[in-house]
Design an enzyme around this catalytic site. Sequence first.
Site, mmCIF file in Angstrom:
data_model
loop_
_atom_site.group_PDB
_atom_site.id
_atom_site.type_symbol
_atom_site.label_atom_id
_atom_site.label_comp_id
_atom_site.label_asym_id
_atom_site.label_seq_id
_atom_site.Cartn_x
_atom_site.Cartn_y
_atom_site.Cartn_z
ATOM 1 N N TYR A 160 0.824 -1.210 0.000
ATOM 2 C CA TYR A 160 0.000 0.000 0.000
ATOM 3 C C TYR A 160 0.855 1.256 0.000
ATOM 4 O O TYR A 160 0.654 2.166 -0.818
ATOM 5 C CB TYR A 160 -0.913 -0.010 1.225
ATOM 6 C CG TYR A 160 -1.728 1.250 1.398
ATOM 7 C CD1 TYR A 160 -2.830 1.483 0.585
ATOM 8 C CD2 TYR A 160 -1.401 2.190 2.373
ATOM 9 C CE1 TYR A 160 -3.593 2.639 0.742
ATOM 10 C CE2 TYR A 160 -2.156 3.336 2.544
ATOM 11 C CZ TYR A 160 -3.255 3.560 1.716
ATOM 12 O OH TYR A 160 -3.997 4.701 1.868
ATOM 13 N N LYS A 164 1.269 4.255 -2.950
ATOM 14 C CA LYS A 164 0.964 5.669 -2.762
ATOM 15 C C LYS A 164 2.178 6.552 -3.073
ATOM 16 O O LYS A 164 2.030 7.679 -3.559
ATOM 17 C CB LYS A 164 0.460 5.919 -1.343
ATOM 18 C CG LYS A 164 -0.901 5.293 -1.057
ATOM 19 C CD LYS A 164 -1.977 5.790 -2.011
ATOM 20 C CE LYS A 164 -3.351 5.279 -1.627
ATOM 21 N NZ LYS A 164 -4.412 5.796 -2.524
#
Length: 240
Positions: A160, A164
């Site tokens: 994750y 990002k």
Amino acid sequence: MNNSTALVTGANKGIGEHIARQLAAAGLTVYVGSRDPERGRRVVEEIGGNARLLILDVTDAKSIAEAARRIETLDVLVNNAGIGTELAPASGTDLDSFRRTYETNVFGVVAVTNALLPALRRSPGPRIVNVSSGTGSLGWSDGQRPEISGPAAAGSGAAYRSSKAALNALTVFYAQELAADGFKVNALAPGLRRTDLNPRAAASGGDPAEAAAGAVRLALLPDDGPTGQFLSWDGATVPW
């Protein structure tokens, strides 16, 4: 803003739903992007007259093409759809988890943005907001911020967080490419919010509406507003 149109991906719940609500309250016609028709329909009905349901799966090329076909002119694109269920460090995360996360958080953003660029170019002041994460900031990886405290400071959530960080880089690249055409492209760090992104988020006390207000502020930037920036929900600059 009564003649302006916005699309929010992943708008059937969480921060995205609040972004859609707040943009509609500001007078924009809002396409509620939702992979789940029933959830999307519920949100549209609750928002009322300024909301339009748009069935959209950011990982499906046909779904994206159909959404782009429906939207002739677009003033605001909020790339909010994202996943982050895998919390393991890099060494404990399999490649399929990385691929699945990047498919939504990175490739989905590129696919949706590129498909909607023609509609955005018809706007006199196009705005793109990429909902990122403070956990994707390399400058905050020392664990001194609440977003990256505890286990996150030890490198957890690698799929994750790296997705990002990649999204942040794309934000800069799009901002540079599109600046001459009047686009404002920025990334938002929404803070830890009470959503179903993962168990840590679900257990937090952060109000998703507060994060949404930060996204709306970037969506409605004036012509002299910033572009190519990574900004916190409260307007502060976040280190890359």
